[in-house]
Design a protein around this motif. Sequence first.
Motif, mmCIF file in Angstrom:
data_model
loop_
_atom_site.group_PDB
_atom_site.id
_atom_site.type_symbol
_atom_site.label_atom_id
_atom_site.label_comp_id
_atom_site.label_asym_id
_atom_site.label_seq_id
_atom_site.Cartn_x
_atom_site.Cartn_y
_atom_site.Cartn_z
ATOM 1 N N GLU A 1 -66.709 -47.338 -29.361
ATOM 2 C CA GLU A 1 -66.615 -45.913 -29.934
ATOM 3 C C GLU A 1 -65.684 -45.547 -30.902
ATOM 4 O OE1 GLU A 1 -67.038 -46.942 -26.561
ATOM 5 O OE2 GLU A 1 -69.389 -46.827 -26.587
ATOM 6 N N ASP A 2 -64.777 -46.719 -31.052
ATOM 7 C CA ASP A 2 -63.614 -46.295 -32.047
ATOM 8 C C ASP A 2 -64.087 -46.239 -33.406
ATOM 9 O OD1 ASP A 2 -60.932 -46.374 -32.727
ATOM 10 O OD2 ASP A 2 -60.737 -48.746 -32.760
ATOM 11 N N ARG A 3 -63.521 -45.175 -33.861
ATOM 12 C CA ARG A 3 -63.806 -44.771 -35.473
ATOM 13 C C ARG A 3 -62.556 -44.395 -36.325
ATOM 14 N NH1 ARG A 3 -67.583 -46.409 -33.345
ATOM 15 N NH2 ARG A 3 -69.617 -45.235 -32.848
ATOM 16 N N PRO A 4 -61.581 -45.659 -36.399
ATOM 17 C CA PRO A 4 -60.419 -45.442 -37.090
ATOM 18 C C PRO A 4 -60.661 -45.425 -38.676
ATOM 19 C CG PRO A 4 -60.761 -47.819 -36.746
ATOM 20 C CD PRO A 4 -61.927 -47.093 -35.996
ATOM 21 N N GLY A 5 -59.597 -45.080 -39.409
ATOM 22 C CA GLY A 5 -59.511 -45.441 -40.851
ATOM 23 C C GLY A 5 -59.371 -43.916 -41.462
ATOM 24 N N LEU A 6 -59.347 -42.917 -40.655
ATOM 25 C CA LEU A 6 -59.031 -41.666 -41.391
ATOM 26 C C LEU A 6 -58.205 -40.737 -40.857
ATOM 27 C CD1 LEU A 6 -63.046 -40.610 -41.988
ATOM 28 C CD2 LEU A 6 -61.463 -41.893 -43.547
ATOM 29 N N ALA A 7 -57.136 -41.327 -40.157
ATOM 30 C CA ALA A 7 -56.223 -40.785 -39.690
ATOM 31 C C ALA A 7 -54.820 -40.417 -40.842
ATOM 32 C CB ALA A 7 -55.487 -41.337 -38.470
ATOM 33 N N VAL A 8 -53.982 -39.552 -40.491
ATOM 34 C CA VAL A 8 -53.028 -39.068 -41.119
ATOM 35 C C VAL A 8 -52.015 -40.437 -41.183
ATOM 36 C CG1 VAL A 8 -50.860 -37.993 -41.348
ATOM 37 C CG2 VAL A 8 -52.768 -36.631 -40.633
ATOM 38 N N GLY A 9 -51.710 -40.819 -42.480
ATOM 39 C CA GLY A 9 -51.139 -42.026 -42.696
ATOM 40 C C GLY A 9 -52.015 -43.251 -43.230
#
Length: 406
Positions: A357-365
Amino acid sequence: MVSTTLVNVRPWGAPASDVTVDDGRIAAIAAHDAARPPEPDDVPGEGRILLPSFSDVHVHLDSTRVGLPFRSHSVPEPRTLWDCIMNDRENWRDAGASVAERATTTLGRAIGHGLTSARSYAQVDADCGLERLAGVVAAREAHAGRADVQIVAFPQAGLLLEPGVPELMDAALREGADVVGGIDPCGLDRNPVAHLDIVFDLAERHDVPIDIHLHEAGELGLFSMGLVLDRIRAHGLTSRVTLAHSFALASGLPAVAGVLDRIAEWDVALTTVAPGPREGLPMTDVLARGIRAGLGQDGQRDYWSPYGTTDMLDRTWQLAFTQGWNRDALIEHALAVATVGGRSVIDPAAPRLTSLEDRPGLAVGDAADVVLLRGDTPTAAVMDRDGGRTVLRGGRVVAQDGVLLG
């Protein structure tokens, strides 16, 4: 400070947002404000889905024929690995364009579809010397403002079967290659000790990572993986090795689980080209162990295969289809593998997938290397694979509707 706002975008298909980018990184994410006055540097999102850009981590830019007249597949059946190697050797110089031209065209089209990072193999052997490497280096330089390209010095015809290949590999790592490659130490070179001695020695002398093609199936492939894992442990090369293809992991043999556990223990990355259930990685088992995994297009319209479109969204569909994934969460995870999953193969320090379910890559920083896709949901985007894409690298638009900019 260079500031850009992506207006009315849906990160991973979430509700509409305005995403601000400063100096190449995501600086803020806020609910979309329809009343906000437009700015000259805004990027219109038009309600499209915002995803991390694609990473092709298994591509042979030196063999592509994309953009040239179609040629029928010419390897006789039943084909062997050596038949394919020799057929390519007989034909690649008569492709109709230079390696540099073909690699540059193919990489450009991939960028137009949403790619901003790649790991490409460049064949090094007694026939081509460093000529094919030079072509891939030229393509990397041509698109340096649009994509990052890591190059593997790849001994497609083995390290031991022809004279001078280890010396050529050493030269390749001085002339632009970033990674040392290997291939089927048992099945092709038939001397795994000598083959792996050369690969690991080059890696340590040049301080570069390793990427080994393993077409070997069944128990032979698992045996080769065990030898590689033993070397990783002995040399202390945690997080520095990638195994490509790894068809033996699809064998269903009882030993597969233990090999996967060792792969996770030594943080070895795996790459797949989504070949089908008989040879494809057992992705849910791989991901459940937190193993870094990425996706690639392999050769495209070349002398090995007529397949390949330069569009990683096509290959994402193929991964989901060959894995038998139907649920939205799994199809979205195929997108995660094709984007941030691939980035973590290239750079072990990059954010990696921690669950289905992990959807990283679009967070602040995070780096603002992103692509805008049309679609009601991420799953719909994979199914439909529409055009109308916008590609940004470091917050700067580098392709619009398939046309390269900058």
